[in-house]
Design a protein around this motif. Structure first.
Motif, PDB file in Angstrom:
ATOM      1  N   ILE A  84       6.161  13.588 -10.057  1.00 11.95           N
ATOM      2  CA  ILE A  84       5.785  12.876  -8.837  1.00 11.95           C
ATOM      3  C   ILE A  84       6.612  13.383  -7.658  1.00 11.95           C
ATOM      4  CG2 ILE A  84       5.811  10.619  -7.688  1.00 11.95           C
ATOM      5  CD1 ILE A  84       5.191   9.412 -10.528  1.00 11.95           C
ATOM      6  N   ALA A  85       7.885  13.658  -7.903  1.00  6.88           N
ATOM      7  CA  ALA A  85       8.772  14.124  -6.831  1.00  6.88           C
ATOM      8  C   ALA A  85       8.250  15.408  -6.193  1.00  6.88           C
ATOM      9  CB  ALA A  85      10.184  14.328  -7.366  1.00  6.88           C
ATOM     10  N   GLN A 115       4.517   1.468  10.135  1.00  2.00           N
ATOM     11  CA  GLN A 115       4.824   0.094   9.760  1.00  2.00           C
ATOM     12  C   GLN A 115       3.736  -0.533   8.902  1.00  2.00           C
ATOM     13  OE1 GLN A 115       5.798  -1.888  13.441  1.00  2.00           O
ATOM     14  NE2 GLN A 115       7.724  -0.778  13.631  1.00  2.00           N
ATOM     15  N   GLY A 116       3.228   0.259   7.970  1.00  2.69           N
ATOM     16  CA  GLY A 116       2.199  -0.239   7.059  1.00  2.69           C
ATOM     17  C   GLY A 116       1.623   0.892   6.234  1.00  2.69           C
ATOM     18  N   VAL A 117       0.473   0.638   5.668  1.00  3.33           N
ATOM     19  CA  VAL A 117      -0.194   1.579   4.774  1.00  3.33           C
ATOM     20  C   VAL A 117      -1.114   2.496   5.571  1.00  3.33           C
ATOM     21  CG1 VAL A 117      -1.795   1.754   2.820  1.00  3.33           C
ATOM     22  CG2 VAL A 117      -0.037  -0.029   2.839  1.00  3.33           C
ATOM     23  N   THR A 118      -1.055   3.796   5.251  1.00  4.96           N
ATOM     24  CA  THR A 118      -1.909   4.802   5.891  1.00  4.96           C
ATOM     25  C   THR A 118      -2.627   5.615   4.828  1.00  4.96           C
ATOM     26  OG1 THR A 118      -0.225   6.537   5.916  1.00  4.96           O
ATOM     27  CG2 THR A 118      -0.237   5.001   7.797  1.00  4.96           C
ATOM     28  N   GLU A 119      -3.459   6.542   5.283  1.00  6.06           N
ATOM     29  CA  GLU A 119      -4.149   7.452   4.363  1.00  6.06           C
ATOM     30  C   GLU A 119      -3.162   8.236   3.509  1.00  6.06           C
ATOM     31  OE1 GLU A 119      -7.328   7.785   3.608  1.00  6.06           O
ATOM     32  OE2 GLU A 119      -8.031   6.341   5.099  1.00  6.06           O
ATOM     33  N   LEU A 120      -2.002   8.531   4.062  1.00  2.00           N
ATOM     34  CA  LEU A 120      -0.978   9.274   3.325  1.00  2.00           C
ATOM     35  C   LEU A 120      -0.517   8.503   2.088  1.00  2.00           C
ATOM     36  CD1 LEU A 120       0.622  11.885   3.371  1.00  2.00           C
ATOM     37  CD2 LEU A 120       2.249  10.789   4.912  1.00  2.00           C
ATOM     38  N   ASP A 121      -0.404   7.204   2.201  1.00  2.00           N
ATOM     39  CA  ASP A 121      -0.020   6.384   1.052  1.00  2.00           C
ATOM     40  C   ASP A 121      -1.088   6.441  -0.038  1.00  2.00           C
ATOM     41  OD1 ASP A 121       2.495   5.221   2.100  1.00  2.00           O
ATOM     42  OD2 ASP A 121       1.121   4.456   3.624  1.00  2.00           O
ATOM     43  N   PHE A 122      -2.345   6.410   0.368  1.00  2.00           N
ATOM     44  CA  PHE A 122      -3.413   6.500  -0.623  1.00  2.00           C
ATOM     45  C   PHE A 122      -3.470   7.890  -1.249  1.00  2.00           C
ATOM     46  CE2 PHE A 122      -4.896   2.511   1.158  1.00  2.00           C
ATOM     47  CZ  PHE A 122      -5.291   1.851   0.006  1.00  2.00           C
ATOM     48  N   ALA A 123      -3.212   8.924  -0.479  1.00  4.31           N
ATOM     49  CA  ALA A 123      -3.181  10.282  -1.036  1.00  4.31           C
ATOM     50  C   ALA A 123      -2.097  10.387  -2.102  1.00  4.31           C
ATOM     51  CB  ALA A 123      -2.947  11.307   0.073  1.00  4.31           C
ATOM     52  N   LEU A 124      -0.929   9.819  -1.833  1.00  2.00           N
ATOM     53  CA  LEU A 124       0.154   9.869  -2.812  1.00  2.00           C
ATOM     54  C   LEU A 124      -0.163   8.988  -4.019  1.00  2.00           C
ATOM     55  CD1 LEU A 124       2.835  10.933  -3.735  1.00  2.00           C
ATOM     56  CD2 LEU A 124       3.965   9.243  -2.262  1.00  2.00           C
ATOM     57  N   ALA A 125      -0.730   7.816  -3.820  1.00  2.00           N
ATOM     58  CA  ALA A 125      -1.102   6.939  -4.942  1.00  2.00           C
ATOM     59  C   ALA A 125      -2.100   7.637  -5.864  1.00  2.00           C
ATOM     60  CB  ALA A 125      -1.678   5.619  -4.416  1.00  2.00           C
ATOM     61  N   GLU A 126      -3.080   8.317  -5.274  1.00  2.00           N
ATOM     62  CA  GLU A 126      -4.069   9.036  -6.085  1.00  2.00           C
ATOM     63  C   GLU A 126      -3.407  10.173  -6.861  1.00  2.00           C
ATOM     64  OE1 GLU A 126      -6.946  10.045  -3.104  1.00  2.00           O
ATOM     65  OE2 GLU A 126      -7.675   7.973  -2.980  1.00  2.00           O
ATOM     66  N   ALA A 127      -2.490  10.884  -6.228  1.00  2.00           N
ATOM     67  CA  ALA A 127      -1.767  11.959  -6.907  1.00  2.00           C
ATOM     68  C   ALA A 127      -0.922  11.403  -8.047  1.00  2.00           C
ATOM     69  CB  ALA A 127      -0.902  12.722  -5.910  1.00  2.00           C
ATOM     70  N   ILE A 128      -0.270  10.273  -7.826  1.00  2.00           N
ATOM     71  CA  ILE A 128       0.535   9.642  -8.864  1.00  2.00           C
ATOM     72  C   ILE A 128      -0.334   9.259 -10.046  1.00  2.00           C
ATOM     73  CG2 ILE A 128       1.868   7.554  -9.417  1.00  2.00           C
ATOM     74  CD1 ILE A 128       3.049   7.795  -6.534  1.00  2.00           C
ATOM     75  N   ASN A 129      -1.488   8.674  -9.771  1.00  2.00           N
ATOM     76  CA  ASN A 129      -2.392   8.302 -10.856  1.00  2.00           C
ATOM     77  C   ASN A 129      -2.802   9.510 -11.688  1.00  2.00           C
ATOM     78  OD1 ASN A 129      -2.258   5.648 -10.134  1.00  2.00           O
ATOM     79  ND2 ASN A 129      -4.413   5.425  -9.633  1.00  2.00           N
ATOM     80  N   LYS A 130      -3.084  10.631 -11.049  1.00  2.13           N
ATOM     81  CA  LYS A 130      -3.452  11.840 -11.787  1.00  2.13           C
ATOM     82  C   LYS A 130      -2.300  12.336 -12.650  1.00  2.13           C
ATOM     83  CE  LYS A 130      -7.014  13.372  -8.638  1.00  2.13           C
ATOM     84  NZ  LYS A 130      -7.363  14.251  -7.537  1.00  2.13           N
ATOM     85  N   ILE A 131      -1.110  12.245 -12.128  1.00  4.44           N
ATOM     86  CA  ILE A 131       0.078  12.695 -12.875  1.00  4.44           C
ATOM     87  C   ILE A 131       0.304  11.812 -14.104  1.00  4.44           C
ATOM     88  CG2 ILE A 131       2.599  12.822 -12.803  1.00  4.44           C
ATOM     89  CD1 ILE A 131       2.195  13.796  -9.828  1.00  4.44           C
ATOM     90  N   VAL A 132       0.263  10.500 -13.924  1.00  4.67           N
ATOM     91  CA  VAL A 132       0.591   9.620 -15.052  1.00  4.67           C
ATOM     92  C   VAL A 132      -0.534   9.489 -16.060  1.00  4.67           C
ATOM     93  CG1 VAL A 132       2.341   8.346 -13.770  1.00  4.67           C
ATOM     94  CG2 VAL A 132       0.018   7.467 -13.853  1.00  4.67           C
ATOM     95  N   GLU A 133      -1.770   9.782 -15.685  1.00  7.42           N
ATOM     96  CA  GLU A 133      -2.830   9.686 -16.677  1.00  7.42           C
ATOM     97  C   GLU A 133      -2.728  10.819 -17.694  1.00  7.42           C
ATOM     98  OE1 GLU A 133      -6.601   9.616 -14.643  1.00  7.42           O
ATOM     99  OE2 GLU A 133      -6.780  11.764 -14.639  1.00  7.42           O
ATOM    100  N   VAL A 134      -2.018  11.894 -17.337  1.00  8.20           N
ATOM    101  CA  VAL A 134      -1.789  12.999 -18.254  1.00  8.20           C
ATOM    102  C   VAL A 134      -0.677  12.656 -19.241  1.00  8.20           C
ATOM    103  CG1 VAL A 134      -1.028  15.400 -18.410  1.00  8.20           C
ATOM    104  CG2 VAL A 134      -2.583  14.709 -16.589  1.00  8.20           C
ATOM    105  N   GLU A 135       0.293  11.840 -18.800  1.00  7.91           N
ATOM    106  CA  GLU A 135       1.469  11.508 -19.626  1.00  7.91           C
ATOM    107  C   GLU A 135       1.067  10.802 -20.901  1.00  7.91           C
ATOM    108  OE1 GLU A 135       4.815  12.203 -18.882  1.00  7.91           O
ATOM    109  OE2 GLU A 135       4.015  13.374 -17.242  1.00  7.91           O
TER     110      GLU A 135
END
Length: 95
Positions: free
Chosen positions: A45-46, A75-95
Motif C-alpha cells: 500500500i505504501a 478538509q474532507g474526502v476527494t476523488e484522490l481518497d477514492f482512488a487510494l481506497a480502490e487501490a488498497i482494495n485491489k492490493i488486499v484482495e490478492v493477499e
C-alpha cells in the motif's frame, strides 16, 4: 482538489462495501492471517501511496490494519481518497 459532497461520497461507497464514511473521512479495518501478512500489505500500500502522493492515517496492531483516508487540504474526502481506497482494495484482495 474539490471536496466531495456527502451524497457523492455515499454513491461512490456503493462500490466499496468494506469502507465507511464518518467524521469527514473514509474508514476501513482489515484483518490478516498474521503480522507478517499485514506488514506485507502495508508495504505494498505504501508504494501506491507514494505513486499517488497521498498518504493515509493508519494504525497496525498485530494482524489488523485500520485505515482513514481524508484529503487534509480539502478538509474532507476527494476523488484522490477514492482512488487510494480502490487501490488498497485491489492490493488486499490478492493477499
Amino acid at each position: 482538489m474539490k471536496k466531495l459532497t456527502e451524497f457523492e461520497i455515499e454513491l461512490r461507497l456503493e462500490s466499496l462495501p468494506d469502507w465507511e464514511y464518518y467524521e469527514d473521512a473514509l474508514h476501513t479495518d482489515l484483518e490478516f492471517g498474521n503480522f507478517k501478512d499485514c506488514m506485507s500489505a502495508m508495504n505494498r500500500i505504501a508504494f501506491e501511496c507514494e505513486a499517488l502522493n497521498h498518504h493515509p492515517e493508519w494504525t497496525n496492531v498485530y494482524n489488523t490494519l485500520d485505515i482513514t483516508l481524508k484529503t487534509h487540504d480539502a478538509q474532507g474526502v476527494t476523488e484522490l481518497d477514492f482512488a487510494l481506497a480502490e487501490a488498497i482494495n485491489k492490493i488486499v484482495e490478492v493477499e
